[in-house]
Design an enzyme around this catalytic site. Structure first.
Site, PDB file in Angstrom:
ATOM      1  N   LYS A  88       2.692  -7.173  -0.373  1.00  0.00           N
ATOM      2  CA  LYS A  88       2.343  -7.451  -1.780  1.00  0.00           C
ATOM      3  C   LYS A  88       1.606  -8.784  -1.872  1.00  0.00           C
ATOM      4  O   LYS A  88       0.619  -8.910  -2.591  1.00  0.00           O
ATOM      5  CB  LYS A  88       3.620  -7.578  -2.631  1.00  0.00           C
ATOM      6  CG  LYS A  88       4.273  -6.287  -3.030  1.00  0.00           C
ATOM      7  CD  LYS A  88       5.312  -6.616  -4.101  1.00  0.00           C
ATOM      8  CE  LYS A  88       6.375  -5.557  -4.204  1.00  0.00           C
ATOM      9  NZ  LYS A  88       7.525  -5.967  -5.005  1.00  0.00           N
ATOM     10  N   LYS A 113      11.436  -2.203 -13.991  1.00  0.00           N
ATOM     11  CA  LYS A 113      12.569  -3.117 -14.114  1.00  0.00           C
ATOM     12  C   LYS A 113      12.077  -4.555 -14.333  1.00  0.00           C
ATOM     13  O   LYS A 113      12.501  -5.233 -15.242  1.00  0.00           O
ATOM     14  CB  LYS A 113      13.428  -3.025 -12.848  1.00  0.00           C
ATOM     15  CG  LYS A 113      14.636  -3.914 -12.875  1.00  0.00           C
ATOM     16  CD  LYS A 113      15.478  -3.679 -11.635  1.00  0.00           C
ATOM     17  CE  LYS A 113      16.496  -4.780 -11.464  1.00  0.00           C
ATOM     18  NZ  LYS A 113      17.276  -4.649 -10.252  1.00  0.00           N
ATOM     19  N   GLU A 161      14.507   2.604   2.352  1.00  0.00           N
ATOM     20  CA  GLU A 161      14.429   1.266   1.768  1.00  0.00           C
ATOM     21  C   GLU A 161      15.813   0.604   1.807  1.00  0.00           C
ATOM     22  O   GLU A 161      15.931  -0.615   1.930  1.00  0.00           O
ATOM     23  CB  GLU A 161      13.900   1.330   0.324  1.00  0.00           C
ATOM     24  CG  GLU A 161      13.328  -0.001  -0.145  1.00  0.00           C
ATOM     25  CD  GLU A 161      12.521   0.110  -1.426  1.00  0.00           C
ATOM     26  OE1 GLU A 161      11.371  -0.365  -1.451  1.00  0.00           O
ATOM     27  OE2 GLU A 161      13.026   0.664  -2.421  1.00  0.00           O
ATOM     28  N   HIS A 188       7.222  27.986   8.492  1.00  0.00           N
ATOM     29  CA  HIS A 188       5.866  28.391   8.898  1.00  0.00           C
ATOM     30  C   HIS A 188       5.012  27.182   9.235  1.00  0.00           C
ATOM     31  O   HIS A 188       3.788  27.272   9.277  1.00  0.00           O
ATOM     32  CB  HIS A 188       5.227  29.209   7.774  1.00  0.00           C
ATOM     33  CG  HIS A 188       5.998  30.452   7.481  1.00  0.00           C
ATOM     34  ND1 HIS A 188       5.672  31.678   8.012  1.00  0.00           N
ATOM     35  CD2 HIS A 188       7.130  30.639   6.754  1.00  0.00           C
ATOM     36  CE1 HIS A 188       6.545  32.578   7.604  1.00  0.00           C
ATOM     37  NE2 HIS A 188       7.455  31.973   6.847  1.00  0.00           N
ATOM     38  N   GLU A 222       0.937  -2.300  -9.849  1.00  0.00           N
ATOM     39  CA  GLU A 222       0.462  -0.919 -10.014  1.00  0.00           C
ATOM     40  C   GLU A 222       0.805  -0.401 -11.408  1.00  0.00           C
ATOM     41  O   GLU A 222      -0.035   0.168 -12.116  1.00  0.00           O
ATOM     42  CB  GLU A 222       1.127   0.010  -8.978  1.00  0.00           C
ATOM     43  CG  GLU A 222       0.717  -0.237  -7.550  1.00  0.00           C
ATOM     44  CD  GLU A 222       1.664  -1.172  -6.819  1.00  0.00           C
ATOM     45  OE1 GLU A 222       2.227  -2.084  -7.479  1.00  0.00           O
ATOM     46  OE2 GLU A 222       1.816  -1.012  -5.597  1.00  0.00           O
ATOM     47  N   GLY A 257      16.522  -0.842  -8.226  1.00  0.00           N
ATOM     48  CA  GLY A 257      15.425   0.066  -8.585  1.00  0.00           C
ATOM     49  C   GLY A 257      15.654   1.492  -8.111  1.00  0.00           C
ATOM     50  O   GLY A 257      15.556   2.447  -8.881  1.00  0.00           O
ATOM     51  N   ARG A 258      15.977   1.658  -6.826  1.00  0.00           N
ATOM     52  CA  ARG A 258      16.111   3.019  -6.287  1.00  0.00           C
ATOM     53  C   ARG A 258      17.420   3.688  -6.686  1.00  0.00           C
ATOM     54  O   ARG A 258      17.681   4.821  -6.301  1.00  0.00           O
ATOM     55  CB  ARG A 258      15.920   3.015  -4.770  1.00  0.00           C
ATOM     56  CG  ARG A 258      16.828   2.096  -3.999  1.00  0.00           C
ATOM     57  CD  ARG A 258      16.371   1.942  -2.557  1.00  0.00           C
ATOM     58  NE  ARG A 258      17.093   0.909  -1.836  1.00  0.00           N
ATOM     59  CZ  ARG A 258      16.793  -0.395  -1.877  1.00  0.00           C
ATOM     60  NH1 ARG A 258      15.780  -0.812  -2.619  1.00  0.00           N
ATOM     61  NH2 ARG A 258      17.494  -1.261  -1.181  1.00  0.00           N
TER      62      ARG A 258
HETATM   63  C1  G6Q Z   1      13.618  -0.075  -5.375  1.00  0.00           C
HETATM   64  C2  G6Q Z   1      12.575  -1.034  -5.201  1.00  0.00           C
HETATM   65  C3  G6Q Z   1      11.228  -0.599  -5.686  1.00  0.00           C
HETATM   66  C4  G6Q Z   1      11.022  -0.756  -7.187  1.00  0.00           C
HETATM   67  C5  G6Q Z   1       9.518  -0.664  -7.469  1.00  0.00           C
HETATM   68  C6  G6Q Z   1       9.206  -0.761  -8.942  1.00  0.00           C
HETATM   69  O1  G6Q Z   1      14.785  -0.259  -5.092  1.00  0.00           O
HETATM   70  O2  G6Q Z   1      12.979  -2.237  -5.710  1.00  0.00           O
HETATM   71  O3  G6Q Z   1      10.896   0.699  -5.322  1.00  0.00           O
HETATM   72  O4  G6Q Z   1      11.721   0.203  -7.880  1.00  0.00           O
HETATM   73  O5  G6Q Z   1       8.853  -1.669  -6.768  1.00  0.00           O
HETATM   74  O6  G6Q Z   1       9.681  -1.952  -9.468  1.00  0.00           O
HETATM   75  P1  G6Q Z   1       9.713  -2.189 -11.004  1.00  0.00           P
HETATM   76  O7  G6Q Z   1      10.638  -1.198 -11.616  1.00  0.00           O
HETATM   77  O8  G6Q Z   1      10.201  -3.594 -11.197  1.00  0.00           O
HETATM   78  O9  G6Q Z   1       8.322  -1.990 -11.522  1.00  0.00           O
END
Ligand code: G6Q
Length: 554
Positions: free
Chosen positions: A516, A210, A357, A388, A216, A271-272
């Site tokens: 971070k 996003k 989150e 199990h 990463e 994001g989530r």
């Molecule tokens: C979700 C968070 C988080 C996000 C990641 C990736 O609600 O904001 O999990 O999706 O940190 O972020 P980017 O899509 O910006 O790389």
């Protein structure tokens, strides 16, 4: 931080629930079932292909009435409307929360509180995804040497990974002739092992981010690009093999992705909650755009159920309220998610993020420190595997662990007796959890097996199951893209309901920032082998240990 205290625990319904808890917490569900012949009917809801049985909970009709009263006192219906209407309910980031618009009817406007209609932009991106998927699937979009695309690698993390990854696995049965891989971890093992499985000439990379600033993801994306160029492809070939999904178009173009290869989404998609947007491109490529559309339609239908059904018969509301009941009154710390559906293998991991989150917050929307617990710890794995492994603790451990048991009536694979066996185990476990086996029942059984009184006395305490463990049983007819969409939307809304009750902002995630920031500082400090004298004692000691033990930097 303000000094005033949150109002939740002062609400009349909360106080009544406190008293009510004292009255019923000692009751055994066996007795509740014995005295309520209609309990199963009263505490179950059928909706479309879904059936929820929540009768195996430590509740009475009064409990449910009080919980619904609590939902009203917390203005849950009003909060729902504010979300659906696109008010800026994500108050700490000043954003709307509109994942529901992404799966709404594309032929109708979706006008939000600001007066804007978001549907034209949603439609444009969906149309772009559709056309792109078709060109990949029909072979008109090929790799740079003319070979068809046979593998997709989604590079993203968190919300740009967990949702699509879970869904691609869940819809494996419907998959096109294309392999989908997910690279999320900055650990080089993730990208290195994935690249061993794919061929640069036939692989499409989707850089899903996003913000397009996530460390990463960008590190993995750069490594993938370097690998691709090393294979002999030139820079012009990149356009055929690298696309991006982002709300930060300029950062994606700076990375070298052509603007026409960027699929956009917007600030108002968290994001989530983003797999319904172009972040779902890997899903659409894996199963085809039409299936992706069905997935959106299922979620939309659950949105309508959530918005239009009275609280008493509203599946996400009921699940949310039961969660609050255990979390805040029984002080249960965790919530298990146990799908008896191998395709839903990654559902618990996905829900871990979606729930923890969203609702792992310690202050209210107005910044007051809460004086009650909020989001539970979410965990789980598929059944029957869990039986199990950790089920021992569910049956005879000391903790109360509410669990959602999820399965399909019909299997997608008709092979022998598997599904009947799976369902038998599924039903047996919730029965065992609720009824348990008391001292006299165990004694009778042991006597029958021929043990002496002395032997019985010795083994007896080990064989007793207290029972009274709460479970929700959620069944869908079969795992279609539509039903999967509805299932995920159901959990999203459950989480929302709980966030409203706890009066927290379920849509921000400030807690991820500190780590971070520190990582950036430490990354620079790890550049050479010179000892440092910053940080606290332990972190300093560890950094210097790494510096001493890592290969010398020349
Ligand atoms: C979700 C968070 C988080 C996000 C990641 C990736 O609600 O904001 O999990 O999706 O940190 O972020 P980017 O899509 O910006 O790389």
């Amino acid at each position: 931080m303000t000094q005033s205290s949150p109002r939740l625990t002062t609400l009349p319904a909360w106080q009544k629930l406190r008293l009510h808890y004292e009255q019923i917490s000692g009751l055994h569900m066996r007795d509740l079932f014995a005295r309520e012949p209609d309990r199963f009917t009263n505490f179950s809801i059928g909706w479309e292909d879904f059936f929820l049985d929540y009768s195996k909970n430590q509740i009475t009709s009064e409990t449910m009435e009080l919980l619904v009263e609590l939902a009203r006192e917390c203005s849950v219906p009003d909060a729902m409307e504010r979300m659906f209407n696109g008010e800026k309910i994500n108050n700490t980031e000043d954003r709307e929360v509109l994942h529901t618009a992404l799966r709404s009817d594309i032929n109708k406007p979706y006008v939000i509180a600001s007066g804007d209609d978001v549907m034209p932009e949603v439609r444009t991106e969906l149309e772009k995804m559709k056309v792109f998927c078709e060109t990949v699937h029909n072979g008109s979009h090929t790799g740079y040497t003319g070979k068809v695309i046979s593998a997709v690698v989604n590079i993203g993390i968190g919300g740009s990974d967990l949702g699509p990854h879970m869904v691609v696995k869940a819809l494996e049965h419907y998959k096109k002739d294309i392999e989908t891989h997910f690279v999320s971890n900055v650990d080089d093992a993730d990208i290195a092992e994935t690249l061993k499985k794919v061929d640069p000439e036939t692989t499409l990379f989707i850089i899903s981010s996003k913000t397009f600033t996530t460390w990463e993801t960008l590190t993995n994306a750069h490594s993938a690009r370097a690998w691709f160029l090393r294979s002999g492809a030139d820079e012009d070939a990149l356009a055929k093999h690298f696309v991006a999904v982002s709300s930060n178009i300029s950062a994606a173009t700076d990375f070298g992705i052509k603007e026409e290869n960027i699929f956009e989404f917007w600030d108002w998609v968290g994001g989530r909650y983003s797999m319904w947007s172009a972040i779902g491109l890997s899903i659409a490529l894996a199963v085809g755009y039409d299936r992706f559309s069905e997935f959106l339609a299922g979620a939309h239908s659950m949105d309508r159920h959530f918005r239009e059904t009275p609280l008493e018969k509203n599946i996400p509301v009921i699940l949310g309220l039961l969660g609050v009941w255990y979390n805040n009154f029984f002080e249960a710390d965790t919530q298990a998610i146990i799908p008896y559906d191998q395709y839903l293998k990654y559902l618990p991991a996905y829900l871990q993020q979606a729930d923890m989150e969203s609702n792992g917050k310690r202050v209210t929307r107005h910044g007051e420190e809460v004086n009650y617990t909020t989001g539970p710890i979410i965990w789980g794995t598929t059944g029957t595997n869990g039986q199990h492994a950790y089920f021992q603790l569910l049956h005879q451990g000391t903790r109360l662990i509410p669990a959602d048991f999820i399965t399909a009536v019909e299997s997608l694979n008709d092979i022998g007796e598997h599904h009947r066996l799976l369902v038998a185990n599924f039903l047996a476990q919730t029965e065992a959890l609720v009824r348990g086996m008391n001292v006299s029942e165990v004694k009778v059984e042991l006597k029958k097996s021929g043990l002496s009184d002395e032997e019985i006395e010795k083994i007896l305490p080990h064989k007793v199951f207290p029972g009274n463990h709460p479970t929700n049983t959620l069944v869908y007819q079969k795992l279609t893209p539509y039903n999967l969409g509805a299932l995920i939307a159901m959990y999203e809304h459950k989480i929302f309901v709980q966030g409203v009750i706890w009066d927290i902002n379920s849509f921000d995630q400030w807690g991820v920032e500190l780590g971070k920031r520190l990582a950036k500082i430490i990354y620079d400090e790890l550049e050479d082998n010179e000892p440092i004298d910053t940080h606290g004692q332990s972190t300093r000691g560890l950094i210097n240990y790494f510096k001493r033990k890592s290969p010398q930097v020349s």
